[in-house]
Write a protein that holds these residues in place. Structure first.
Motif: not given
Lengths: 306, 328
Positions: B10-17, B19-26, B31-35, B39-43
């Motif tokens: 479950p931790i790894a899945e969130l970490v991957v997610r 990374a995906e959001i960051q890539k999409f955002s870039a 700007d998806l920094s809040q999202e 998620l980082e807090k959730k991790v």
């Protein structure tokens, strides 16, 4: 008279090839072929030697320290039977019989196992300790009971051994321990494991006080018992053909896929590899121990010329 | 990436997610920094939740992790100038046991450690961390030296168990372990033992009967391997998980049972996640006990070690009437 009629009659020695021709009634519950149906055999009258296959009159075995009269195979015996064979009559004073087991880990099935072991062995735990005399020489004795969870060492066994050794120091007496054990008792987890350290440390104190410790290894002695008190004797004795080792042959086969050569882990194998001083037949044990104890009696001066 | 356990997914899945959001955002310039922050807090919460509530079997997996730091990983971080000394002078040098002299917080100490390999090649060389009698005899030789020169002894336990093969039997495995226990009970110098990974039965205990027993928080120390226990109890090695719980062998269990004296905090999720941090914790805890023990006289050190071993174990002092009534 009765004995002469029934012992060593022809029909009792059966070659394995003849097994198939026997009717089920001729094979006892233990798979022992006895030539006559189980019904005709009063319970406990006969016993078959697992080594030479000879069917023996139980009373003869009893009279021979439970050693096969044909091949000298040493049958396993109870702690009490061994004590009776060994020490001077009425000389045994038992210690710490009131120590009983606590299932402190609440281990699955342990309580049932303990009750079963007590019923089977007639003992409260897997070792008998106390003081006794052999040929009038006082000593401290401990004897493992094989039928009590394979003589395994938990908190009680470890504590009884440690207390016996400490009392031997107070009384300035030598110690003889007969081991028969599968090793540390799984059901008490880490607490069992540390009984190895406890008993070894107590023997360290005994040695520091220059008191004799004779370890007698009997069939079988393995695991945590071999790796603690049983291996620390000033003099190491074993009964003939007893199996002695650290890891049991089945576990070696399973984990290492290694088949041990025939005769491995016997007393004779251990002696050949320098791990045992003497192999002594049970019928001779009392006199050999008496001699060794006498050598070490305080003030003993054998051959002193002044 | 390090070997991942089922319970870490479950931790790894969130970490991957993330990374995906960051890539999409870039990629899209949104700007998806809040999202991401949410998620980082959730991790962080999830890690705390999962690693803070590990079951015994999960701790076994961490303690046996292929990247679990071994003694040679800790040695340069704990000691200055570790000088390894080899051989038992009788038969061979056992490479599953390392020993030598080192400086620890400015104090000359003797170090004895069991060493598992990190890969198959090294494991074969080190017999999977399973010492033969010569390993235990090397330990006694070096510990006797420590006693002679008044050096404290630090031991590190990490073994699935003592070697179990014909050679071990021929050379007296039982006797070699018993001599370790006997020797250790007689020393006048401080002896501190630490379980850094797996503490497998008598083979581990041989180095574990000191004044103080420390355990890394995800290590375990057992009378029998959980797989073997399951095989005896339920004739089923796949029930190792249940056996792991029944044996009460985690660091926390041993602390409760009065066998371990203190636990050493590991980096989150296990020592392999941050070697430096774990080594630092370990160094501080050992140092604390070493200072304490060095203030004791040699005789007191020996007596207290004996007393500690003497009190391990639980039993009834009087016969239980129910259990013994039919036995007279």
């Amino acid at each position: 008279m009765f004995k002469d009629i029934f012992r060593k009659t022809k029909y009792v020695t059966i070659k394995s090839g003849q097994m198939q021709n026997r009717t089920p009634s001729e094979v006892s519950m233990q798979g022992e072929v006895v030539g006559i149906s189980k019904k005709e055999l009063p319970d406990g009258l006969w016993v078959k030697c697992p080594k030479c296959g000879e069917v023996l009159f139980n009373k003869d075995i009893e009279e021979n320290a439970r050693v096969c009269t044909t091949c000298e195979h040493h049958f396993r015996i109870s702690a009490n039977a061994r004590l009776a064979l060994l020490v001077d009559e009425n000389s045994f004073e038992e210690w710490d019989a009131e120590l009983t087991t606590l299932d402190s880990l609440e281990f699955p099935g342990y309580e049932e196992k303990l009750i079963e072991a007590q019923e089977k062995s007639g003992m409260t735990e897997g070792i008998l300790t106390g003081r006794a005399r052999i040929e009038d020489i006082p000593f401290v004795v401990a004897i493992n009971e094989a039928s009590f969870m394979m003589g395994s060492m938990g908190s009680v066994v470890g504590e009884k051994i440690a207390r016996a050794i400490e009392r031997a120091i107070e009384l300035r007496l030598p110690v003889v321990i007969f081991s028969t054990s599968g090793g540390a008792r799984m059901q008490e987890g880490i607490l069992s494991l540390y009984q190895m350290a406890k008993t070894s440390a107590a023997l360290g104190k005994l040695a520091e006080n220059r008191l004799l410790y004779i370890s007698v290894l009997t069939d079988p002695t393995f695991g945590g018992v071999t790796a603690s008190y049983a291996s620390l004797g000033d003099i190491m004795i074993s009964e003939p053909n007893a199996l002695i080792g650290f890891t049991g042959p089945r576990v070696i086969k399973q984990t290492m896929r290694q088949e041990l050569p025939k005769g491995a882990q016997t007393a004779e194998f251990n002696q050949e590899h320098g791990l045992i001083d003497l192999i002594v037949a049970r019928t001779q044990m009392r006199s050999v121990l008496a001699r060794l104890l006498r050598y070490h009696q305080e003030g003993a001066q054998y051959g002193a010329t002044v | 990436m390090a070997q991942l356990f089922e319970f870490e997914k479950p931790i790894a899945e969130l970490v991957v997610r993330i990374a995906e959001i960051q890539k999409f955002s870039a990629d899209k310039g949104i700007d998806l920094s809040q999202e991401v922050a949410t998620l980082e807090k959730k991790v962080a919460l999830l890690k705390k939740e999962i690693y803070g509530n590990l079951e015994p079997w999960q701790k076994v997996q961490i303690a046996r992790h292929s990247e679990r730091p071994n003694f040679y990983d800790y040695a340069p971080l704990l000691f200055e100038d570790f000088t390894e000394l080899k051989g038992d002078r009788l038969f061979a040098d056992d490479r599953s046991v390392a020993g030598g002299i080192a400086l620890f917080h400015g104090i000359v100490v003797t170090v004895i450690a069991q060493v598992k390999g990190k890969d198959t090649k090294e494991n074969i060389k080190r017999n999977f961390g399973m010492p033969h009698p010569e390993g235990y005899r090397k330990a006694v030789r070096l510990m006797d030296q420590a006693e002679k020169f008044g050096r404290p002894i630090l031991t590190f336990i990490d073994t699935p168990g003592a070697a179990c093969d014909l050679g071990a039997e021929e050379r007296g495995q039982g006797e070699a372990i018993a001599r370790c226990l006997l020797a250790m009970s007689g020393y006048h110098v401080p002896v501190i033992s630490t379980v850094i990974g797996e503490g497998g039965s008598g083979g581990a205990l041989a180095l574990g009967a000191g004044n103080v027993l420390l355990m890394l928080e995800n290590s375990f120390y057992s009378v029998i391997a959980p797989e073997s226990c399951a095989s005896i109890l339920w004739k089923d090695t796949t029930k190792a998980k249940e056996a792991a719980a029944a044996l009460k062998f985690t660091a926390q269990d041993l602390l409760r049972l009065g066998v371990a004296d203190e636990l050493v905090r590991e980096s989150q999720g296990g020592a392999h996640n941050n070697l430096n941090q774990t080594a630092d914790e370990l160094s501080q805890v050992i140092s604390k006990y070493l200072i304490r023990l060095r203030s004791e006289s040699p005789e007191v050190l020996r007596e207290k070690r004996y007393e500690k071993l003497r009190t391990i174990g639980f039993f009834h002092e009087t016969a239980d009437i129910n259990l013994t009534k039919d036995l007279t």
